[in-house]
Design a protein around this motif. Structure first.
Motif, PDB file in Angstrom:
ATOM      1  N   TYR A 143       5.714   3.070  -1.413  1.00 42.82           N
ATOM      2  CA  TYR A 143       4.857   1.940  -1.062  1.00 42.82           C
ATOM      3  C   TYR A 143       5.501   1.100   0.042  1.00 42.82           C
ATOM      4  N   LYS A 153       5.693   8.952  -4.770  1.00 42.44           N
ATOM      5  CA  LYS A 153       4.907   7.890  -4.136  1.00 42.44           C
ATOM      6  C   LYS A 153       5.836   6.835  -3.551  1.00 42.44           C
ATOM      7  N   ARG A 213       8.432  15.162  -1.637  1.00 43.82           N
ATOM      8  CA  ARG A 213       7.124  14.983  -1.004  1.00 43.82           C
ATOM      9  C   ARG A 213       6.061  14.486  -1.989  1.00 43.82           C
ATOM     10  N   GLU A 214       6.160  14.902  -3.248  1.00 43.67           N
ATOM     11  CA  GLU A 214       5.151  14.518  -4.243  1.00 43.67           C
ATOM     12  C   GLU A 214       5.362  13.105  -4.782  1.00 43.67           C
ATOM     13  N   TYR A 231      11.031   9.178   3.456  1.00 47.28           N
ATOM     14  CA  TYR A 231      11.192   9.858   2.166  1.00 47.28           C
ATOM     15  C   TYR A 231      12.629  10.347   1.985  1.00 47.28           C
ATOM     16  N   GLU A 234       0.820  -1.203   0.000  1.00 48.82           N
ATOM     17  CA  GLU A 234       0.000   0.000   0.000  1.00 48.82           C
ATOM     18  C   GLU A 234       0.860   1.261   0.000  1.00 48.82           C
ATOM     19  N   LYS A 235       0.316   2.312  -0.601  1.00 45.41           N
ATOM     20  CA  LYS A 235       0.994   3.597  -0.627  1.00 45.41           C
ATOM     21  C   LYS A 235       0.898   4.231   0.757  1.00 45.41           C
ATOM     22  N   ILE A 236       2.015   4.769   1.242  1.00 46.12           N
ATOM     23  CA  ILE A 236       2.024   5.364   2.572  1.00 46.12           C
ATOM     24  C   ILE A 236       1.843   6.874   2.484  1.00 46.12           C
ATOM     25  N   SER A 237       1.416   7.451   3.576  1.00 48.80           N
ATOM     26  CA  SER A 237       1.378   8.904   3.687  1.00 48.80           C
ATOM     27  C   SER A 237       2.802   9.419   3.842  1.00 48.80           C
ATOM     28  N   TYR A 238       2.974  10.686   3.572  1.00 55.09           N
ATOM     29  CA  TYR A 238       4.315  11.277   3.644  1.00 55.09           C
ATOM     30  C   TYR A 238       4.901  11.108   5.041  1.00 55.09           C
ATOM     31  N   GLU A 239       6.091  10.541   5.106  1.00 53.67           N
ATOM     32  CA  GLU A 239       6.838  10.394   6.352  1.00 53.67           C
ATOM     33  C   GLU A 239       8.253  10.871   6.076  1.00 53.67           C
TER      34      GLU A 239
END
Length: 232
Positions: A119, A117, A114-115, A107, A98-103
């Motif tokens: 996973y 993706k 930030r932009e 990153y 699954e794709k994660i939220s920005y961390e």
């Protein structure tokens, strides 16, 4: 705490045998001259730590002692290859991709903006029929454009990387820590809340190019492994 410490000492010194029934709550309460509630609290802690188990109406018994698996914490050989080389029956089951939220930390380690993706590919490791570890691999889409589609089929990350032309691996940094399992992790690892987990975080890089392939966060059951930290 005194009851708990003394019972732990007896278990560690092999004064109880695997499968042996422990003294009852009443017997321990009489021995220590404390209320049954105090004894029950101590026994509950032992059960949470994974040393004993209960049988309804029969009492509490000492668990069979597991044989810890020796694990070398190196980034050059995959977990799958380590277990197969050691002769263990390893099964890997995918939990999710699954794709994660920005961390920010992840990153930055993956050299992502930030932009971009990222996973998370999560798998559980089952060795000789026992669930031992949860492997979380964080992979960027810019490094592996088909990760969203292909991630659901991955059992070995190193095999996946080799498929995409990366053949030699290294680890830039490995960090060890300790955590206690969440309710979800308890269910996945079949352990109680007080069984500590060894958390290993590392980066896998292509040894030839220096490209960061993944950031890994692995949770090992501390009662199932011995860790080889000898430097190669």
């Amino acid at each position: 705490m005194r009851i708990l410490d003394e019972l732990m000492e007896k278990i560690e010194s092999k004064q109880f045998s695997a499968g042996e029934k422990l003294p009852s709550e009443n017997e321990l309460a009489d021995c220590y001259r404390v209320p049954r509630m105090t004894v029950r609290a101590a026994l509950t802690k032992l059960e949470e730590r994974g040393y004993i188990y209960s049988k309804q109406g029969k009492g509490r018994f000492l668990k069979e002692e597991s044989i810890p698996i020796q694990l070398h914490l190196t980034g050059k050989v995959s977990f799958t290859e380590k277990m197969e080389q050691a002769g263990y029956d390893l099964e890997t089951r995918l939990i999710s991709c699954e794709k994660i939220s920005y961390e920010e930390k992840i990153y930055k380690l993956l050299e992502c903006e930030r932009e971009d993706k990222v996973y998370k590919v999560s798998r559980i490791r089952i060795i000789d029929g026992q669930t031992m570890a949860i492997h979380n691999s964080f992979v960027s889409e810019k490094m592996f454009p088909e990760i969203e589609k292909e991630g659901v089929c991955i059992s070995s990350m190193f095999a996946y990387y080799r498929k995409h032309g990366h053949t030699e691996f290294a680890s830039s940094k490995t960090m060890l820590g300790i955590s206690f399992p969440t309710s979800t992790e308890q269910q996945l690892l079949h352990c109680q809340s007080m069984v500590p987990l060894i958390m290993v975080e590392s980066d896998c890089v292509d040894a030839a190019t220096g490209d960061v392939l993944e950031h890994t966060r692995i949770l090992y059951r501390s009662d199932k492994f011995k860790y080889d930290i000898t430097m190669d």
